[in-house]
Design a protein around this motif. Structure first.
Motif, mmCIF file in Angstrom:
data_model
loop_
_atom_site.group_PDB
_atom_site.id
_atom_site.type_symbol
_atom_site.label_atom_id
_atom_site.label_comp_id
_atom_site.label_asym_id
_atom_site.label_seq_id
_atom_site.Cartn_x
_atom_site.Cartn_y
_atom_site.Cartn_z
ATOM 1 N N ASN A 42 0.812 -1.223 0.000
ATOM 2 C CA ASN A 42 0.000 0.000 0.000
ATOM 3 C C ASN A 42 0.845 1.272 0.000
ATOM 4 O O ASN A 42 0.402 2.322 0.429
ATOM 5 N N PHE A 43 2.104 1.162 -0.410
ATOM 6 C CA PHE A 43 2.999 2.323 -0.392
ATOM 7 C C PHE A 43 4.101 2.064 -1.419
ATOM 8 O O PHE A 43 4.574 0.934 -1.528
ATOM 9 N N PRO A 44 4.539 3.099 -2.172
ATOM 10 C CA PRO A 44 5.521 2.851 -3.238
ATOM 11 C C PRO A 44 6.930 2.637 -2.694
ATOM 12 O O PRO A 44 7.816 3.461 -2.877
ATOM 13 N N LEU A 45 7.118 1.539 -2.008
ATOM 14 C CA LEU A 45 8.403 1.267 -1.375
ATOM 15 C C LEU A 45 8.793 -0.199 -1.528
ATOM 16 O O LEU A 45 7.959 -1.097 -1.427
ATOM 17 N N GLU A 46 10.080 -0.382 -1.799
ATOM 18 C CA GLU A 46 10.639 -1.728 -1.911
ATOM 19 C C GLU A 46 11.699 -1.841 -0.831
ATOM 20 O O GLU A 46 12.540 -0.941 -0.702
ATOM 21 N N ILE A 47 11.687 -2.924 -0.088
ATOM 22 C CA ILE A 47 12.719 -3.110 0.939
ATOM 23 C C ILE A 47 13.770 -4.065 0.399
ATOM 24 O O ILE A 47 13.438 -5.153 -0.073
ATOM 25 N N LEU A 48 15.031 -3.639 0.472
ATOM 26 C CA LEU A 48 16.133 -4.527 0.099
ATOM 27 C C LEU A 48 16.805 -4.975 1.388
ATOM 28 O O LEU A 48 17.206 -4.140 2.195
ATOM 29 N N PHE A 49 16.938 -6.270 1.578
ATOM 30 C CA PHE A 49 17.602 -6.782 2.782
ATOM 31 C C PHE A 49 19.071 -7.020 2.469
ATOM 32 O O PHE A 49 19.414 -7.887 1.670
ATOM 33 N N LEU A 50 19.942 -6.234 3.104
ATOM 34 C CA LEU A 50 21.374 -6.276 2.788
ATOM 35 C C LEU A 50 22.209 -6.387 4.058
ATOM 36 O O LEU A 50 21.716 -6.156 5.161
ATOM 37 N N ARG A 51 23.478 -6.695 3.907
ATOM 38 C CA ARG A 51 24.406 -6.652 5.050
ATOM 39 C C ARG A 51 24.518 -5.210 5.509
ATOM 40 O O ARG A 51 24.723 -4.322 4.686
ATOM 41 N N ASP A 52 24.402 -4.955 6.804
ATOM 42 C CA ASP A 52 24.396 -3.559 7.260
ATOM 43 C C ASP A 52 25.670 -2.820 6.854
ATOM 44 O O ASP A 52 25.626 -1.651 6.487
ATOM 45 N N ASP A 53 26.799 -3.517 6.850
ATOM 46 C CA ASP A 53 28.065 -2.862 6.519
ATOM 47 C C ASP A 53 28.091 -2.330 5.086
ATOM 48 O O ASP A 53 28.867 -1.447 4.757
ATOM 49 N N ASP A 54 27.242 -2.898 4.214
ATOM 50 C CA ASP A 54 27.220 -2.480 2.810
ATOM 51 C C ASP A 54 26.245 -1.343 2.550
ATOM 52 O O ASP A 54 26.273 -0.733 1.488
ATOM 53 N N ILE A 55 25.357 -1.080 3.508
ATOM 54 C CA ILE A 55 24.263 -0.137 3.240
ATOM 55 C C ILE A 55 24.753 1.285 2.895
ATOM 56 O O ILE A 55 24.302 1.861 1.907
ATOM 57 N N GLY A 197 9.701 12.790 -2.946
ATOM 58 C CA GLY A 197 8.325 12.886 -2.463
ATOM 59 C C GLY A 197 7.978 11.691 -1.579
ATOM 60 O O GLY A 197 7.413 11.846 -0.490
ATOM 61 N N ILE A 198 8.364 10.500 -2.019
ATOM 62 C CA ILE A 198 8.074 9.286 -1.239
ATOM 63 C C ILE A 198 8.874 9.311 0.062
ATOM 64 O O ILE A 198 8.365 8.993 1.135
ATOM 65 N N LEU A 199 10.146 9.730 -0.053
ATOM 66 C CA LEU A 199 11.014 9.781 1.134
ATOM 67 C C LEU A 199 10.437 10.738 2.185
ATOM 68 O O LEU A 199 10.404 10.411 3.371
ATOM 69 N N GLN A 200 9.976 11.915 1.738
ATOM 70 C CA GLN A 200 9.436 12.897 2.687
ATOM 71 C C GLN A 200 8.145 12.373 3.329
ATOM 72 O O GLN A 200 7.904 12.591 4.520
ATOM 73 N N ASP A 201 7.338 11.665 2.555
ATOM 74 C CA ASP A 201 6.116 11.060 3.092
ATOM 75 C C ASP A 201 6.505 10.050 4.184
ATOM 76 O O ASP A 201 5.972 10.065 5.299
ATOM 77 N N LEU A 202 7.507 9.200 3.862
ATOM 78 C CA LEU A 202 7.962 8.198 4.837
ATOM 79 C C LEU A 202 8.523 8.877 6.090
ATOM 80 O O LEU A 202 8.220 8.469 7.217
ATOM 81 N N LEU A 203 9.312 9.942 5.888
ATOM 82 C CA LEU A 203 9.893 10.667 7.018
ATOM 83 C C LEU A 203 8.807 11.244 7.930
ATOM 84 O O LEU A 203 8.911 11.175 9.155
ATOM 85 N N GLY A 204 7.773 11.802 7.316
ATOM 86 C CA GLY A 204 6.659 12.354 8.090
ATOM 87 C C GLY A 204 6.014 11.278 8.944
ATOM 88 O O GLY A 204 5.725 11.475 10.123
ATOM 89 N N ARG A 205 5.836 10.104 8.349
ATOM 90 C CA ARG A 205 5.220 8.987 9.088
ATOM 91 C C ARG A 205 6.134 8.531 10.218
ATOM 92 O O ARG A 205 5.681 8.216 11.321
ATOM 93 N N ILE A 206 7.443 8.471 9.926
ATOM 94 C CA ILE A 206 8.395 8.034 10.957
ATOM 95 C C ILE A 206 8.369 9.016 12.133
ATOM 96 O O ILE A 206 8.358 8.611 13.297
ATOM 97 N N ARG A 207 8.317 10.301 11.838
ATOM 98 C CA ARG A 207 8.291 11.302 12.915
ATOM 99 C C ARG A 207 7.027 11.160 13.749
ATOM 100 O O ARG A 207 7.069 11.289 14.965
ATOM 101 N N SER A 208 5.913 10.877 13.093
ATOM 102 C CA SER A 208 4.670 10.731 13.855
ATOM 103 C C SER A 208 4.720 9.478 14.732
ATOM 104 O O SER A 208 4.238 9.480 15.863
ATOM 105 N N VAL A 209 5.353 8.423 14.247
ATOM 106 C CA VAL A 209 5.505 7.207 15.071
ATOM 107 C C VAL A 209 6.416 7.504 16.263
ATOM 108 O O VAL A 209 6.147 7.091 17.391
ATOM 109 N N LYS A 210 7.492 8.262 16.020
ATOM 110 C CA LYS A 210 8.418 8.603 17.111
ATOM 111 C C LYS A 210 7.718 9.469 18.167
ATOM 112 O O LYS A 210 7.860 9.231 19.363
#
Ligand code: PRP
Ligand code: ZN
Length: 287
Positions: A42-55, A197-210
């Motif tokens: 329900n959101f234009p986002l793809e999660i890539l699961f990677l080694r944290d050191d490579d992120i 635009g998607i990043l800012q939408d996600l950031l807004g949601r993250i701030r509201s969760v915090k």
């Protein structure tokens, strides 16, 4: 419309909390176990699961548009990847530790010693800042066993619970750096209107969760005559909501309060005649 590609740790300390945060942001994500890429329904986002050191590098090189990674890894990797928001989980410290029996009394005693670490860049800066000469041995893992193998005198590694130190008979001597999980992104993402635009939408949601995580919804009944006193006690964000009750001498008061304030004000509220005090979690708080 293109998706925002968000890299998160594949398997480790940050994985579950990262997924949990995205779910609290309202993202419908399928179970991620053993999958490399997951698309939110329900959101234009793809999660890539990677080694944290490579992120940090993947975000720098636009393989991913954003990521969730520890500041420890972000600062060690020295990329152009930028910190956008602290996420309030995955807290840990990078420390210098010594074998239990060889206590260090002052920071100068590090001089001339050999230190094993997976964080050579951060350690180098720390030593330089403190004008200390020490030999750094770079290891990619299992740093904690280096002193017992005779490979190094000291280690510089991440501590979160302290279990690893304890199991290896090591003790913390100095704090180098405190870290938590952060959302990172790149110039390329910020310069791309669609992705940004998607990043800012996600950031807004993250701030509201915090905000929600740091706040609680307080409800209680009070004698009408106590209202002024109660308003003094409640450190609410805005003026509290006051409702009339069937009993004319009583009022119901609702307010959003900082979670950590509750136990400090509860006795004052009771003394002011508050009863039926309820404290509820808040799922989202948009300010
Ligand atoms: C760190 C560190 C220790 C462990 C310490 O590894 O290297 O192994 O965590 O945690 P504790 O104090 O709770 O025992 P990290 O989780 O960063 O894993 P990684 O280096 O494999 O990414
Ligand atoms: Zn790692």
């Amino acid at each position: 419309m293109s998706n925002l590609k968000l890299a998160i740790q594949r398997k480790g300390r940050l994985t579950d909390k990262s997924v949990e945060l995205l779910k609290l942001c309202g993202l419908d994500i399928e179970s991620y176990f053993e999958r490399l890429v997951v698309t939110a329904r329900n959101f234009p986002l793809e999660i890539l699961f990677l080694r944290d050191d490579d992120i940090p590098e993947y975000v720098q090189d636009s393989v991913a548009d954003a990521g969730i990674v520890g500041e420890n890894v972000l600062f060690e990797k020295q990329t152009t990847t930028m910190e956008m928001e602290k996420l309030g989980f995955g807290r840990c410290s990078l420390i210098i530790a010594h074998p239990e029996k060889n206590q260090l009394k002052s920071i100068n005693e590090i001089d001339g010693k050999t230190i094993a670490t997976s964080y050579p860049n951060i350690l180098k800066n720390f030593l330089k800042k403190n004008k200390i000469n020490a030999k750094i041995i770079e290891l990619s893992g299992s740093v904690e066993i280096a002193p017992s193998l005779g490979v190094a005198d000291l280690i510089c590694d991440i501590v979160s619970t302290g279990n690893t130190l304890m199991m290896n008979k090591l003790k913390k001597s100095f704090n180098v750096f405190d870290s938590e999980a952060v959302l990172v992104s790149s110039k390329a993402t910020l310069n791309n209107p669609e992705k940004n635009g998607i990043l800012q939408d996600l950031l807004g949601r993250i701030r509201s969760v915090k905000n929600a995580r740091d706040s609680k919804y307080l409800m209680m009944n009070i004698p009408k005559t106590s209202l002024e006193r109660i308003v003094e006690i409640i450190p609410s964000l805005k003026s509290p909501t006051v409702l009339h009750l069937a009993d004319e001498n009583m009022l119901a008061v609702h307010a959003v309060i900082p979670s950590n304030k509750f136990w400090h004000i509860i006795e004052d509220l009771k003394a002011a005649g508050a009863s039926g005090i309820l404290l509820l979690p808040i799922e989202n708080l948009i300010q």
